[in-house]
Every structure is written in structure tokens, then in C-alpha cells.
Scaffold this active site. Structure first.
Site, mmCIF file in Angstrom:
data_model
loop_
_atom_site.group_PDB
_atom_site.id
_atom_site.type_symbol
_atom_site.label_atom_id
_atom_site.label_comp_id
_atom_site.label_asym_id
_atom_site.label_seq_id
_atom_site.Cartn_x
_atom_site.Cartn_y
_atom_site.Cartn_z
ATOM 1 N N GLU A 100 0.848 -1.196 0.000
ATOM 2 C CA GLU A 100 0.000 0.000 0.000
ATOM 3 C C GLU A 100 0.883 1.245 0.000
ATOM 4 O O GLU A 100 1.905 1.291 0.690
ATOM 5 C CB GLU A 100 -0.906 -0.014 1.239
ATOM 6 C CG GLU A 100 -1.953 1.067 1.286
ATOM 7 C CD GLU A 100 -2.925 0.862 2.448
ATOM 8 O OE1 GLU A 100 -3.347 -0.291 2.679
ATOM 9 O OE2 GLU A 100 -3.229 1.841 3.138
ATOM 10 N N ASP A 102 0.266 5.374 0.510
ATOM 11 C CA ASP A 102 -0.822 6.205 1.026
ATOM 12 C C ASP A 102 -0.570 7.702 0.975
ATOM 13 O O ASP A 102 0.527 8.178 1.283
ATOM 14 C CB ASP A 102 -1.071 5.897 2.519
ATOM 15 C CG ASP A 102 -1.608 4.510 2.765
ATOM 16 O OD1 ASP A 102 -2.123 3.899 1.829
ATOM 17 O OD2 ASP A 102 -1.498 4.046 3.913
ATOM 18 N N GLU A 104 -2.981 10.366 3.172
ATOM 19 C CA GLU A 104 -4.145 10.522 4.052
ATOM 20 C C GLU A 104 -4.167 11.956 4.575
ATOM 21 O O GLU A 104 -3.160 12.441 5.115
ATOM 22 C CB GLU A 104 -4.111 9.526 5.216
ATOM 23 C CG GLU A 104 -4.370 8.099 4.776
ATOM 24 C CD GLU A 104 -4.453 7.138 5.955
ATOM 25 O OE1 GLU A 104 -5.348 6.287 5.969
ATOM 26 O OE2 GLU A 104 -3.590 7.245 6.867
ATOM 27 N N ARG A 128 5.583 3.080 8.440
ATOM 28 C CA ARG A 128 6.546 3.989 7.813
ATOM 29 C C ARG A 128 5.909 5.373 7.633
ATOM 30 O O ARG A 128 5.996 5.980 6.567
ATOM 31 C CB ARG A 128 6.999 3.421 6.471
ATOM 32 C CG ARG A 128 7.710 2.069 6.581
ATOM 33 C CD ARG A 128 8.070 1.547 5.197
ATOM 34 N NE ARG A 128 8.873 0.341 5.239
ATOM 35 C CZ ARG A 128 8.400 -0.902 5.210
ATOM 36 N NH1 ARG A 128 7.072 -1.094 5.163
ATOM 37 N NH2 ARG A 128 9.199 -1.937 5.240
ATOM 38 N N TRP A 195 -8.379 8.659 16.142
ATOM 39 C CA TRP A 195 -6.940 8.891 16.006
ATOM 40 C C TRP A 195 -6.551 10.081 15.138
ATOM 41 O O TRP A 195 -5.438 10.610 15.274
ATOM 42 C CB TRP A 195 -6.274 7.646 15.415
ATOM 43 C CG TRP A 195 -6.737 7.335 14.019
ATOM 44 C CD1 TRP A 195 -7.864 6.655 13.661
ATOM 45 C CD2 TRP A 195 -6.100 7.713 12.791
ATOM 46 N NE1 TRP A 195 -7.970 6.571 12.290
ATOM 47 C CE2 TRP A 195 -6.909 7.207 11.721
ATOM 48 C CE3 TRP A 195 -4.941 8.422 12.484
ATOM 49 C CZ2 TRP A 195 -6.582 7.403 10.394
ATOM 50 C CZ3 TRP A 195 -4.610 8.616 11.149
ATOM 51 C CH2 TRP A 195 -5.423 8.097 10.108
ATOM 52 N N ARG A 276 9.399 4.242 19.274
ATOM 53 C CA ARG A 276 9.063 3.064 18.477
ATOM 54 C C ARG A 276 10.318 2.312 18.038
ATOM 55 O O ARG A 276 10.328 1.083 17.961
ATOM 56 C CB ARG A 276 8.255 3.477 17.247
ATOM 57 C CG ARG A 276 6.885 4.014 17.572
ATOM 58 C CD ARG A 276 6.203 4.580 16.337
ATOM 59 N NE ARG A 276 5.943 3.568 15.332
ATOM 60 C CZ ARG A 276 5.489 3.828 14.110
ATOM 61 N NH1 ARG A 276 5.266 5.088 13.746
ATOM 62 N NH2 ARG A 276 5.253 2.860 13.262
#
Length: 296
Positions: A100, A102, A104, A128, A195, A276
Site C-alpha cells: 500500500e 498512502d 491521508e 513507515r 486517532w 518506536r
């Protein structure tokens, strides 16, 4: 001869219906899901509207699958209050190990700038993410958003300005670049209250519904994949303009543009998220190769 004739017919149909120049919206896209009247297409203006109401949003996807190419559209985002809404424009394959690419667009309270969130999934693995603030109001007029995906890199562009790139490093890190799975082009508008805006602290305010986005000028100059899994691009992919030297790397001018975006407008990059990835920016491994000041 009969088989060859059928293949030629299939290729011709792909060129006509999958080139991004189809006359009718219904020929170019399928409706994946939608509430009543949440997708409207206008033949005269060639515009497509997606809307979000309390009953739901909408999702469309191209009738054809593609393996590499240039994918571009003009988009006008929700005017006014848009907190909690997510407008997505992306390429995607399907299944647990999907790929995918993206765009957004994360809505915000009236008067606050939109956040543009980009991400990449390879073999079902995402994480990512990068985010920038747009340097213009994307709700006043149409702006052009483009993904160029070739054998060398992926480019995300806003009004033809590169905002991100991602190199093909399969020879170094196998499984880190989408290169085998054909993808559809998809667009959607949905409720991301949990979110999207200020980490979910600002949900959708339904008193402002319906929320409306507008698309026009879908342009897919890409390698369509035939029903048997083959593509006319297999034999000589280097002949296509999006595979040319200009799109294999960033020249000095576009590198300067990307540096401007990174320095002034980027607000998040997974490559520098030490919570992370404690070893960032050296981990994840691709990060050290996907910064504009490293180009050797």
C-alpha cells in the site's frame, strides 16, 4: 491466432479503460462501500464527490490493477470544520501480505491547517509514517496529488513538489519495496475520530455534516495488469517516461524542494521516533537511505 486475438483485445480494453482517460466514472471505478447518495459523479465537470454523514462515508477503487506508473488526481478537501475526518488516496493490493502507498489527509478544527499523512506497507508491514503540514489551504481550490511508483523509487508529490521519496533497496533489504503485487487506486472518506485529529482528542462534530470532498482529473499513466496476471509493460518497462532517469533519482532542484518541505513543514517521521525504534535513525534500515541529503 485466436488466443493472440483475445490477448490483443484485452490489451486494448486495458488501455482504454485503465488509462485514466475513461469517459465515464462508472467505467473507471467501482464502489466498494457507500452510504446512500454519498458518491456523486458529474458528467459535465468530470468531478466526483464523496461525502461523510453519521450513517457512513464512501470508498471507490479503480476497475483495473496496476504494476508501476504515475497516479495523479486533483482534490479539494472539506471546507471549514473537518476534525476527525480522514480523506484517503492510495494504491493497495489485497490479502494479509498486502502492499500500500498512502496519502491521508487528517482534518482539523476550523482555521487550523490540515495534516498530510503518508505511509507505505510492504508485505503487510506498515509503520513507515511521515506527516507534514500543508503550506496552503487545500479546501479553497483543487490541488494536484501524485504518486510515481517505478522500479527505482516511490515519489509522493503535491502540486508537483516532492514531499517524500522511498528507494527500491530490494538488493540490500529484500522485502522492503513493493514490486510484485499489482495494486488498485482507491479513494475514501471516513470517520477517524479515534486517532486522526490531535490523537483522537477532537472527534467528528456531526452538526457540521455532511462533510464533502471533490475529486477531478484522475490521470493514471501506468501499467495495467491483465486478467491472466500479465502486463504489456513486462517486455520493455524502461520505455515509459516514469521509469526514465529523471524519476530514478532526485535532481538538485527537486532535492532542494524536498529539503524545503522537510525543514519547514514536516512534523513527524518514523525514522526519528525513538520510542518506536530505539536505534533511530539507523533503524529501520531503510531510513538512512531515504533522506534527501544522502544521494550516493
Amino acid at each position: 491466432m485466436e488466443t493472440a486475438g483475445k490477448l490483443l483485445l484485452a490489451v486494448c480494453l486495458c488501455v482504454i479503460l485503465c488509462s485514466g482517460t475513461a469517459i465515464k466514472f462508472e467505467e473507471q471505478f467501482n464502489v466498494v462501500w457507500s452510504s446512500l447518495n454519498n458518491i456523486l459523479s458529474y458528467e459535465t465537470s468530470k468531478e466526483v464527490e464523496l461525502s461523510l454523514t453519521k450513517t457512513g462515508g464512501a470508498n471507490i477503487q479503480s476497475s483495473c490493477f496496476y504494476l508501476y506508473g504515475s497516479f495523479s488526481v486533483k482534490l479539494k478537501l472539506i471546507h471549514g470544520e473537518s476534525a476527525g475526518t480522514v480523506t484517503a488516496l492510495y494504491l493497495t493490493s489485497f490479502g494479509d501480505n498486502h502492499d500500500e502507498i498512502d496519502f491521508e489527509f487528517l482534518g482539523n478544527e476550523t482555521g487550523e491547517p490540515y495534516t498530510l499523512h503518508t505511509n507505505l506497507f510492504v508485505n503487510g508491514i506498515g509503520g513507515r509514517e511521515q506527516r507534514i503540514k500543508l503550506w496552503f489551504d487545500p479546501t479553497i481550490d483543487f490541488h494536484t496529488y501524485t504518486i510515481i511508483w517505478n522500479h527505482y523509487q516511490i515519489l509522493w508529490l503535491v502540486d508537483y513538489i516532492p514531499i517524500r521519496f522511498y528507494r527500491n533497496l530490494e538488493h540490500v533489504y529484500p522485502g522492503a519495496y513493493p514490486h510484485t503485487r499489482p495494486m488498485v487506486v482507491s479513494a475514501s472518506l471516513f470517520d477517524g475520530s479515534g486517532w486522526a485529529t490531535q490523537d483522537g482528542r477532537k472527534p467528528v462534530r456531526w452538526e457540521y455534516a455532511p462533510f464533502v470532498i471533490k475529486f477531478k482529473n484522475f490521470a493514471f499513466d501506468a501499467c495495467a495488469v491483465l486478467p491472466d496476471g500479465s502486463t504489456p509493460c513486462n517486455n520493455n518497462y524502461r520505455a515509459h517516461w516514469w521509469e526514465g532517469l529523471y524519476y530514478q533519482m532526485l535532481d538538485e532542484g527537486r532535492r532542494d524542494q524536498l529539503m524545503w518541505v522537510v525543514s519547514k513543514w514536516k512534523i513527524y517521521d518514523y525514522c526519528y521516533d525513538n520510542k518506536r525504534y530505539p536505534l533511530a535513525p539507523k533503524e529501520p534500515l531503510e531510513c538512512q537511505y531515504n533522506v534527501p541529503w544522502v544521494w550516493e
